[in-house]
Design an enzyme around this catalytic site. Structure first.
Site, PDB file in Angstrom:
ATOM      1  N   TYR A 153       0.844  -0.992  -0.008  1.00 48.25           N
ATOM      2  CA  TYR A 153       0.101  -0.064  -0.128  1.00 48.25           C
ATOM      3  C   TYR A 153       0.907   1.038  -0.194  1.00 48.25           C
ATOM      4  CZ  TYR A 153      -3.226   3.653   1.380  1.00 48.25           C
ATOM      5  OH  TYR A 153      -3.976   4.731   1.559  1.00 48.25           O
ATOM      6  N   LYS A 157       1.245   4.298  -2.989  1.00 51.01           N
ATOM      7  CA  LYS A 157       1.050   5.870  -2.442  1.00 51.01           C
ATOM      8  C   LYS A 157       2.391   6.443  -2.764  1.00 51.01           C
ATOM      9  CE  LYS A 157      -3.238   5.955  -1.774  1.00 51.01           C
ATOM     10  NZ  LYS A 157      -4.151   6.618  -2.247  1.00 51.01           N
TER      11      LYS A 157
HETATM   12  C1  8X3 Z   1      -4.259   6.097   4.741  1.00 50.07           C
HETATM   13  C2  8X3 Z   1      -3.349   6.684   5.818  1.00 50.07           C
HETATM   14  O1  8X3 Z   1      -2.021   5.875   7.699  1.00 50.07           O
HETATM   15  O2  8X3 Z   1      -3.622   4.147   6.878  1.00 50.07           O
HETATM   16  O3  8X3 Z   1      -3.782   6.189   3.572  1.00 50.07           O
HETATM   17  O4  8X3 Z   1      -1.327   4.408   5.731  1.00 50.07           O
HETATM   18  S1  8X3 Z   1      -2.496   4.984   6.647  1.00 50.07           S
END
Ligand code: 8X3
Length: 252
Positions: A153, A157
Site C-alpha cells: 500500500y 502511495k
Molecule cells: C491511509 C493512511 O496511515 O492508514 O492512507 O496508511 S494510513
C-alpha cells in the site's frame, strides 16, 4: 465555484464527501465508482439538496476499455473538465510483504497506480487543449514512509507521489496545476476494506482517538482547487491532531 469536477471513487468516503463539497459550491459533477446504486442515490441527493448537475460514469477504474468508453462519451455540457480528483484507491491486508496475498497486491497496484495513470491520460489532453485544468491526486502519508504491514500500500502511495511530481513537471509550461493531497488517519470504510470486512479490527484503528473525516479532507481538496489560478499547492498533508506519523497515534 462554477466548474466541472470529475471525481473517481465517489460513492463513499473522501470521494463522496468531495462530491458533496463541490456540489455545495455550485460545481457541475461527473462521478465515477463501481457501485451504480450508491452513485444514483448520491446524484439524487445532490440534485435535490443543491440543484447540482450530475453526470454518472459507473465503471471499475481498472477496466481501461470501460474508462475510455465512459470518458469518451461524456455529454457536451460536462465535457470541459476543470478539476480531476483521482481519488479511487484502497488498501488490502496488513500482512508481511513476503506473506501477503498476491491478488490483493495486484488489486492495489492496478487501482492505486495503473488506473490513476489511465484516468490522467484520458483527461489531461483535454485540459491542455483548453489551457485550463487541475489534477488533484489523493496520495497518503503512507507514500512518505513505509510502515510494517503496509509495504505494498505504501509503495502504491509513493508511486502516486512520483506520478504527481512527474505530471507537474510535464505540465509546467501550461496553466494546469497538479496537487498531491496526503491524508493521515481518516475514518471511512478504508479500514473495513483493508481488513477484508472485519469491522472489529477496523474499529480499533480509530479507537480512543479523534480521526479525520472524509469531510475534513474534502474541505482541503476544495481549498486547493479554489486557490487563485497562479497558486499551485503542490502537496498538502493532513494529520489528525493526536497523530505524528502513520504509526504514531496518541490514544490517551
Ligand atoms: C491511509 C493512511 O496511515 O492508514 O492512507 O496508511 S494510513
Amino acid at each position: 465555484m462554477h466548474k466541472t469536477i470529475l471525481i473517481t471513487g465517489a460513492s463513499s468516503g473522501i470521494g463522496e464527501a468531495t462530491a458533496r463539497r463541490f456540489a455545495q459550491a455550485g460545481s457541475r459533477l461527473i462521478l465515477n465508482a463501481r457501485n451504480t446504486e450508491k452513485l444514483t442515490s448520491l446524484k439524487k441527493e445532490l440534485e435535490e439538496s443543491y440543484g447540482t448537475e450530475v453526470y454518472l460514469i459507473p465503471f471499475d477504474v481498472r477496466d481501461f476499455q470501460s474508462a475510455e468508453k465512459a470518458i469518451g462519451s461524456i455529454p457536451e455540457t460536462f465535457r470541459q473538465i476543470d478539476v480531476l480528483v483521482n481519488n479511487a484507491g484502497l488498501a488490502l491486508g496488513v500482512d508481511k510483504e513476503f506473506e501477503g496475498d498476491m491478488t490483493d497486491y495486484e488489486t492495489m497496484i492496478d487501482t492505486n497506480i495503473k488506473a490513476l495513470l489511465k484516468i490522467t491520460q484520458l483527461v489531461v489532453p483535454g485540459m491542455i487543449a483548453r489551457h485550463t485544468g487541475h489534477v488533484i491526486n489523493i496520495g497518503s502519508i503512507a507514500g512518505e514512509k513505509a510502515y510494517p504491514g503496509g509495504s505494498v500500500y505504501c509503495a502504491t502511495k509513493a508511486a502516486v507521489k512520483a506520478l504527481t511530481d512527474g505530471l507537474r513537471m510535464d505540465l509546467y509550461d501550461t496553466p494546469i496545476r497538479v496537487t498531491n493531497v496526503k491524508p493521515g488517519l481518516v475514518e471511512t470504510n478504508f479500514s473495513v476494506i483493508r481488513y477484508h470486512g472485519d469491522k472489529q479490527k477496523a474499529d480499533k484503528v480509530y479507537s480512543n482517538v479523534k480521526p479525520l473525516t472524509g469531510t475534513d479532507i474534502a474541505e482541503v481538496i476544495y481549498f486547493v482547487a479554489a486557490a487563485p489560478p497562479h497558486v499551485q499547492i503542490s502537496e498538502i498533508e493532513i494529520l489528525a491532531t493526536h497523530q505524528a506519523s502513520a504509526q504514531m497515534v496518541w490514544r490517551g
